[in-house]
Design a protein around this motif. Structure first.
Motif, PDB file in Angstrom:
ATOM      1  N   LYS A 170       0.803  -1.220   0.000  1.00  0.00           N
ATOM      2  CA  LYS A 170       0.000   0.000   0.000  1.00  0.00           C
ATOM      3  C   LYS A 170       0.836   1.271   0.000  1.00  0.00           C
ATOM      4  CE  LYS A 170      -4.089  -1.673  -0.328  1.00  0.00           C
ATOM      5  NZ  LYS A 170      -5.089  -1.288  -1.312  1.00  0.00           N
ATOM      6  N   SER A 189      -8.542  -6.773  -3.010  1.00  0.00           N
ATOM      7  CA  SER A 189      -9.507  -6.087  -2.132  1.00  0.00           C
ATOM      8  C   SER A 189     -10.027  -4.842  -2.853  1.00  0.00           C
ATOM      9  CB  SER A 189      -8.871  -5.732  -0.793  1.00  0.00           C
ATOM     10  OG  SER A 189      -9.816  -5.044  -0.018  1.00  0.00           O
ATOM     11  N   THR A 190      -9.262  -3.731  -2.804  1.00  0.00           N
ATOM     12  CA  THR A 190      -9.716  -2.547  -3.546  1.00  0.00           C
ATOM     13  C   THR A 190      -9.500  -2.727  -5.047  1.00  0.00           C
ATOM     14  OG1 THR A 190      -7.574  -1.431  -3.500  1.00  0.00           O
ATOM     15  CG2 THR A 190      -9.044  -1.060  -1.614  1.00  0.00           C
ATOM     16  N   GLY A 191      -8.756  -3.746  -5.420  1.00  0.00           N
ATOM     17  CA  GLY A 191      -8.501  -4.016  -6.834  1.00  0.00           C
ATOM     18  C   GLY A 191      -7.402  -3.152  -7.430  1.00  0.00           C
ATOM     19  N   SER A 205      -2.696 -12.849   3.343  1.00  0.00           N
ATOM     20  CA  SER A 205      -3.119 -12.727   1.940  1.00  0.00           C
ATOM     21  C   SER A 205      -2.034 -13.286   1.019  1.00  0.00           C
ATOM     22  CB  SER A 205      -3.428 -11.276   1.582  1.00  0.00           C
ATOM     23  OG  SER A 205      -2.243 -10.522   1.435  1.00  0.00           O
TER      24      SER A 205
HETATM   25  C1  LIG Z   1      -2.544  -7.642   3.186  1.00  0.00           C
HETATM   26  C2  LIG Z   1      -3.214  -7.246   1.905  1.00  0.00           C
HETATM   27  N1  LIG Z   1      -3.223  -8.096   0.880  1.00  0.00           N
HETATM   28  C3  LIG Z   1      -3.825  -7.801  -0.271  1.00  0.00           C
HETATM   29  C4  LIG Z   1      -4.485  -6.602  -0.463  1.00  0.00           C
HETATM   30  C5  LIG Z   1      -5.194  -6.341  -1.774  1.00  0.00           C
HETATM   31  O1  LIG Z   1      -4.690  -5.240  -2.486  1.00  0.00           O
HETATM   32  P1  LIG Z   1      -5.657  -4.299  -3.326  1.00  0.00           P
HETATM   33  O2  LIG Z   1      -6.420  -3.462  -2.337  1.00  0.00           O
HETATM   34  O3  LIG Z   1      -4.741  -3.473  -4.169  1.00  0.00           O
HETATM   35  O4  LIG Z   1      -6.582  -5.155  -4.121  1.00  0.00           O
HETATM   36  C6  LIG Z   1      -4.493  -5.683   0.595  1.00  0.00           C
HETATM   37  C7  LIG Z   1      -5.212  -4.426   0.493  1.00  0.00           C
HETATM   38  O5  LIG Z   1      -5.583  -3.796   1.454  1.00  0.00           O
HETATM   39  C8  LIG Z   1      -3.839  -5.997   1.800  1.00  0.00           C
HETATM   40  O6  LIG Z   1      -3.796  -5.147   2.834  1.00  0.00           O
END
Ligand SMILES: Cc1ncc(COP(=O)(O)O)c(C=O)c1O
Length: 391
Positions: A55, A193-195, A281
């Motif tokens: 992030k 998550s947020t993509g 994740s």
């Molecule tokens: C630990 C973790 N893995 C994966 C993701 C997924 O990333 P994205 O939000 O870019 O889809 C996030 C997002 O918050 C995360 O904090």
């Protein structure tokens, strides 16, 4: 040693400021889990960013763009809905650039993330009202937007609706990966998550090398790619709708869903059999990468992204008592068992367009400031808009 002033070493080269190190994360291949004759699993360590996660890229890109466009002014308060890595990244940036940061979180925030936010000096507001899907995303976002409307000189990065989130990965993560792994790259696997990550990476490969297949990983209980919404444990993954940062689902080759048990098992196996201490994740993502590597030939590579560091999960994923409390089997799986688990995975969908679960009016309903604001658009979309307006 050259001496400019007596007793003082001359500085002969410039060193980067902390935020300039948000990029060029290393890649490393797994040593023990993959079988001889199969493809290789390569992990891109987004955990090596200075704030400890993927992030940092999106947060710094959004903050920098807002500083340049004048949306974000000196001394501002930055307000975001995030219980995890995105608000930690903003808190780190706020400490450097002199912004107050308010993190709107929910009761699921871990004590470690709370401590990290406090260490960087962020203010924490806990939302305990669930939304219509039983999660807290929408109530958190609505409160963050309300605070933004009330607090003078405040800024909302708005990671869920701000398309600059995906742009950070389009401009950074994806081309780095393409260069680091080279022509042997067959698949890129991202948890979602947020993509932002998968949206930016899939856009990059669709444009620059469509032979690379981009694969999404979600958890059972999330409805990003449809399916019933229910509670789940894996942090950082999932949402109750398809995020706008995945603007074209046809760019995804396939999507998988994993169970909580599979994600936690693989995370612990990565630590114990690969020496790779990463978040849950990443466990989910690496399990799918292992499944795909089993279908590749020797010399082909499957990349997956390590979103954050395992230290954030010492009191959860790596604590047998916590696992038992949550009803998870805490027995450490063997390499063979993990490979059997990988072999048993089947895609949730091989045609992700059929799984679209967009909520087109949600940003407006929640009062998001990004909706209809050209200042929040990625540079190429803004250029296109300017071009259309001046015609
Ligand atoms: C630990 C973790 N893995 C994966 C993701 C997924 O990333 P994205 O939000 O870019 O889809 C996030 C997002 O918050 C995360 O904090």
């Amino acid at each position: 040693m050259s001496e400019s002033t007596e007793g003082q070493a001359a500085v002969s080269h410039t060193l980067p400021a902390l935020l300039e190190t948000v990029r060029s994360t290393p890649v490393a291949c797994l040593s023990n889990l993959t079988r001889k004759g199969d493809g290789e699993v390569v992990v891109k360590l987004e955990s090596a960013n200075p704030g400890g996660s993927l992030k940092d890229r999106a947060a710094w890109h959004i903050i920098r763009s807002a500083e340049e466009s004048g949306l974000l002014r000196p001394g501002a308060t930055v307000i975001e809905s995030s219980s995890g890595n995105f608000s930690i990244a903003l808190a780190m940036i706020g400490a450097i650039r002199g912004y107050d940061v308010i993190a709107v979180v929910d009761p699921k925030i871990t004590p470690t993330n709370r401590s990290l936010l406090e260490a960087y000096g962020a203010q924490i507001i806990v939302v305990d009202e669930q939304d219509d899907s039983g999660s807290y995303h929408k109530t958190r976002i609505a409160l963050a937007n309300k605070l933004h409307a009330e607090i003078a000189n405040s800024f909302r990065p708005d990671q869920c609706f701000n398309l600059q989130n995906g742009e950070a990965h389009y401009l950074g993560t994806a081309p780095e990966l393409a260069e680091q792994v080279g022509a042997s790259l067959r698949y890129v696997v991202c948890s979602v998550s947020t993509g932002g990550q998968i949206g930016g990476i899939s856009r990059y490969f669709a444009r620059h090398d469509p032979t690379v297949r981009v694969v999404g990983v979600d958890v059972y209980g999330s409805a990003i790619f449809g399916g019933p919404a229910h509670a789940y444990l894996v942090p950082g993954v999932g949402l109750s709708w398809t995020p706008d940062n995945i603007d074209d689902l046809s760019r995804l080759h396939s999507v998988y869903k994993v169970t909580d048990q599979q994600a936690y098992d693989m995370t612990r196996v990565l630590a114990r059999h690969e020496g790779l201490l990463v978040g849950v994740s990443t466990g989910a993502c690496a399990l799918v990468a292992l499944a795909l590597a089993r279908r590749c030939r020797s010399g082909e590579r499957v990349a997956c992204l390590a979103a954050d560091r395992g230290e954030r999960y010492l009191a959860t994923a790596f604590d047998e008592n916590w696992l038992a409390e949550k009803g998870l089997d805490s027995r450490l799986k063997t390499i063979e068992e993990m490979n059997r688990e990988a072999a048993s995975l089947v895609p949730w969908s091989t045609n992700p367009t059929d799984c679209a679960n967009y909520e087109p009016t949600l940003a407006l309903t929640l009062g998001s400031p990004t909706a209809g604001n050209p200042n929040y658009l990625p540079a190429d979309m803004r250029k296109q808009l300017d071009h259309e307006l001046t015609r």
